[in-house]
Design a protein around this motif. Structure first.
Motif, short mmCIF file in Angstrom:
data_model
loop_
_atom_site.label_atom_id
_atom_site.label_comp_id
_atom_site.label_asym_id
_atom_site.label_seq_id
_atom_site.Cartn_x
_atom_site.Cartn_y
_atom_site.Cartn_z
N UNK A 154 0.83 -1.21 0.00
CA UNK A 154 0.00 0.00 0.00
C UNK A 154 0.86 1.26 0.00
N UNK A 155 1.95 1.25 0.76
CA UNK A 155 2.84 2.42 0.81
C UNK A 155 3.52 2.65 -0.53
N UNK A 156 3.98 1.57 -1.16
CA UNK A 156 4.63 1.69 -2.47
C UNK A 156 3.64 2.18 -3.51
N UNK A 157 2.45 1.59 -3.52
CA UNK A 157 1.41 2.00 -4.47
C UNK A 157 1.07 3.47 -4.30
N UNK A 158 0.93 3.90 -3.06
CA UNK A 158 0.59 5.30 -2.80
C UNK A 158 1.66 6.24 -3.34
N UNK A 159 2.92 5.90 -3.10
CA UNK A 159 4.01 6.77 -3.57
C UNK A 159 4.06 6.83 -5.09
N UNK A 160 3.85 5.69 -5.74
CA UNK A 160 3.86 5.66 -7.20
C UNK A 160 2.71 6.49 -7.78
N UNK A 161 1.52 6.36 -7.19
CA UNK A 161 0.36 7.10 -7.69
C UNK A 161 0.51 8.60 -7.49
N UNK A 162 1.11 8.98 -6.35
CA UNK A 162 1.28 10.41 -6.07
C UNK A 162 2.40 11.01 -6.91
N UNK A 163 3.53 10.32 -7.01
CA UNK A 163 4.71 10.88 -7.69
C UNK A 163 4.62 10.77 -9.20
N UNK A 164 4.11 9.65 -9.72
CA UNK A 164 4.12 9.43 -11.16
C UNK A 164 2.80 9.79 -11.83
N UNK A 165 1.69 9.44 -11.18
CA UNK A 165 0.38 9.72 -11.77
C UNK A 165 -0.23 11.02 -11.25
N UNK A 166 0.42 11.65 -10.27
CA UNK A 166 -0.08 12.90 -9.69
C UNK A 166 -1.53 12.75 -9.23
N UNK A 167 -1.82 11.60 -8.63
CA UNK A 167 -3.18 11.31 -8.18
C UNK A 167 -3.51 12.12 -6.93
N UNK A 168 -4.74 12.59 -6.86
CA UNK A 168 -5.19 13.35 -5.69
C UNK A 168 -5.25 12.46 -4.46
N UNK A 169 -4.98 13.06 -3.28
CA UNK A 169 -5.08 12.30 -2.03
C UNK A 169 -6.50 11.79 -1.81
N UNK A 170 -7.47 12.49 -2.33
CA UNK A 170 -8.86 12.04 -2.19
C UNK A 170 -9.04 10.65 -2.79
N UNK A 171 -8.45 10.39 -3.95
CA UNK A 171 -8.63 9.10 -4.61
C UNK A 171 -7.82 7.99 -3.94
N UNK A 172 -6.77 8.38 -3.24
CA UNK A 172 -6.09 7.37 -2.41
C UNK A 172 -7.04 6.88 -1.33
N UNK A 173 -7.84 7.78 -0.78
CA UNK A 173 -8.82 7.38 0.23
C UNK A 173 -9.96 6.57 -0.38
N UNK A 174 -10.29 6.84 -1.64
CA UNK A 174 -11.29 6.02 -2.33
C UNK A 174 -10.78 4.58 -2.45
N UNK A 175 -9.52 4.42 -2.84
CA UNK A 175 -8.93 3.07 -2.94
C UNK A 175 -8.95 2.38 -1.58
N UNK A 176 -8.59 3.13 -0.53
CA UNK A 176 -8.62 2.56 0.82
C UNK A 176 -10.03 2.13 1.20
N UNK A 177 -11.03 2.95 0.83
CA UNK A 177 -12.42 2.62 1.14
C UNK A 177 -12.84 1.32 0.45
N UNK A 178 -12.44 1.15 -0.79
CA UNK A 178 -12.77 -0.08 -1.52
C UNK A 178 -12.12 -1.28 -0.84
N UNK A 179 -10.87 -1.14 -0.44
CA UNK A 179 -10.14 -2.26 0.17
C UNK A 179 -10.73 -2.66 1.52
N UNK A 180 -11.04 -1.69 2.37
CA UNK A 180 -11.61 -2.04 3.68
C UNK A 180 -13.02 -2.60 3.54
N UNK A 181 -13.74 -2.19 2.48
CA UNK A 181 -15.06 -2.77 2.24
C UNK A 181 -14.94 -4.23 1.83
#
Length: 489
Positions: A154-181
């Motif tokens: 999860x930490x590696x994925x988050x860093x890749x999405x933020x640094x390379x894909x410039x993904x918003x922190x909001x969508x990181x929380x969406x991914x977390x929401x899907x996983x905990x569900x």
């Protein structure tokens, strides 16, 4: 154990796979390394002071209040309902993180996250009620390993999405929401245990040792000798634990059974902590875990203070992944180190606690974010190394029941210490220190721990040296001297 063969869901494989899937998705939360930038950014627009002094302390307080009742409830309802409750708490936490606004809503988030951490005990205790004892160690290893893999991924994925894909922190929380569900859904498929450790225990002919020490106890460490002070051997601590099962079965009334369980807990704890060796290892565990949890809770605030996320690139995910992996490697390597922990254990605790203190002080004084990251890597790796040693030293020769009980009490004590620390250092009703000063306090705290155990190690080694000298002088007596029993009047 015939009931375990009646259907696939009653074999050890099925519940292990389901529980590991639950553990993987519950820890697959890529938003966590970037929680503070998310809260302080445009999505939530909270100030650093609000996050530090009003929001984050709620987690500590709620965790403390919930831990003991959840610990008792977990065994009483036989684990699965509490695992489901954890899944529900996960989903509420991330729903509020995604769509809630304001300080009060984030305080509610911290309360439910306190529920999440308080119910973690069910995840690790569940497996002992549905698998046979010969699989304890193997299954326990699977359950712990999968959470480590998930957190690192999860930490590696988050860093890749933020640094390379410039993904918003909001969508990181969406991914977390899907996983905990998904984790919640898997919890529904867990088989319901027929027994538990205390309230629904079944009689055992032989005591089961704690899962973390079975292998080690099969082949005792050569060269390990007790220190020269007289302490109650840890083996003696586990001799009467089966009385719990007998007592429970002899009383059909629920209220009498509960009273009997609580009385047995008190007697077990009194006997366990009468061992000085177990007492001092538990003391270090509680003190260090309190400090470690405090650091984890506030380290992102420090990073944001050293290098504001709005003005620069941040690498929180990469740092968390490296720290977790480094700590796991250190913990794995210590298993191959042959050391007389009875003699040198407190010295190791003192030295590495001193290293951790130095790392925290470095994080306080430096203005360079990379040096701050490096200090955190040293701190987390050192803690994970020592906690592995401490878990083994505390659990060795304890039954599974006493293993769970001792660690439950140690965790509660750690939370009490952390709560006191939070009230004094962080809370507005206390000193209300800024984050720039807090880590100076935390570094001094670990320095005090180091001092306590270095002094203890000096005492142990001096006592051992004295004992050897006495033994040496006794064995070098003049062989011509008559034995006392041979003397005549």
């Amino acid at each position: 154990m015939v009931c375990f063969r009646t259907s696939p869901s009653h074999s050890w494989v099925y519940p292990t796979v389901i529980l590991c899937l639950f553990g993987f998705f519950s820890l697959m939360r890529p938003s966590e390394p970037f929680l503070i930038p998310y809260l302080s950014g445009p999505d939530k627009n909270l100030t650093s002071k609000e996050i530090t002094n009003e929001i984050l302390p709620v987690w500590t307080y709620s965790y403390l209040v919930l831990l003991f009742p959840v610990f008792v409830l977990t065994d009483f309802v036989r684990y699965k309902p509490v695992i489901i409750l954890q899944g529900i708490s996960f989903m509420i936490t991330w729903l509020l993180l995604l769509f809630g606004q304001g300080v009060m809503t984030m305080q509610v988030v911290e309360f439910f996250y306190g529920m999440v951490t308080a119910t973690e005990v069910a995840y690790y205790a569940y497996i002992y009620s549905v698998v046979s004892p010969e699989h304890y160690q193997k299954v326990s290893g699977y359950c712990r390993s999968v959470t480590l893999v998930a957190y690192t991924a999860a930490s590696v994925l988050a860093q890749l999405l933020v640094s390379l894909a410039n993904l918003s922190y909001f969508y990181l929380n969406v991914i977390s929401m899907v996983c905990v569900s998904l984790a919640f859904l898997f919890s529904l498929f867990l088989p319901m245990p027929k027994k538990s450790m205390f309230f629904h225990a079944q009689p055992n002919k032989d005591m089961q040792k704690s899962p973390s020490t079975n292998a080690a106890l099969d082949e005792p460490h050569k060269g390990d000798a007790p220190s020269c002070e007289e302490e109650k051997p840890t083996q003696e601590i586990s001799t009467n634990s089966k009385n719990l099962d007998d007592g429970q079965l002899s009383s059909p009334k629920p209220e009498n059974m509960a009273l009997r369980v609580f009385v047995q807990w008190f007697q077990d704890l009194k006997e366990c902590y009468s061992s000085k060796r177990l007492f001092y290892w538990s003391l270090w565990w509680a003190l260090s875990t309190a400090g470690f949890n405090q650091i984890l809770n506030y380290v992102q605030i420090l990073w944001d203070y050293k290098s504001p996320s709005q003005n620069s690139s941040i690498y929180n995910g990469a740092v968390e992944a490296i720290a977790t992996f480094g700590g796991a490697v250190a913990a794995f390597a210590v298993g191959y180190v042959k050391v007389n922990w009875n003699l040198l254990g407190e010295l190791a605790l003192g030295v590495f606690s001193g290293v951790n203190a130095g790392a925290l002080l470095l994080m306080h004084y430096t203005t360079n974010i990379w040096v701050c990251y490096a200090g955190y890597l040293i701190f987390k790796s050192g803690y994970m190394l020592l906690i592995t040693i401490a878990v083994f030293q505390i659990a060795v020769n304890l039954s599974v029941e006493r293993y769970a009980l001792v660690f439950g009490i140690d965790t509660f004590i750690a939370l009490v210490i952390q709560t006191i620390m939070t009230v004094i250092v962080v809370d507005p009703r206390g000193l209300n220190l800024p984050i720039s000063i807090q880590f100076l306090v935390y570094g001094s705290y670990f320095a005090a721990i180091a001092g306590i155990f270095l002094m203890r190690s000096v005492y142990i080694m001096y006592s051992a040296k004295c004992g050897k000298q006495v033994q040496s002088s006794a064995t070098t007596q003049n062989p011509d001297d008559p034995h006392p029993e041979e003397q005549t009047i």
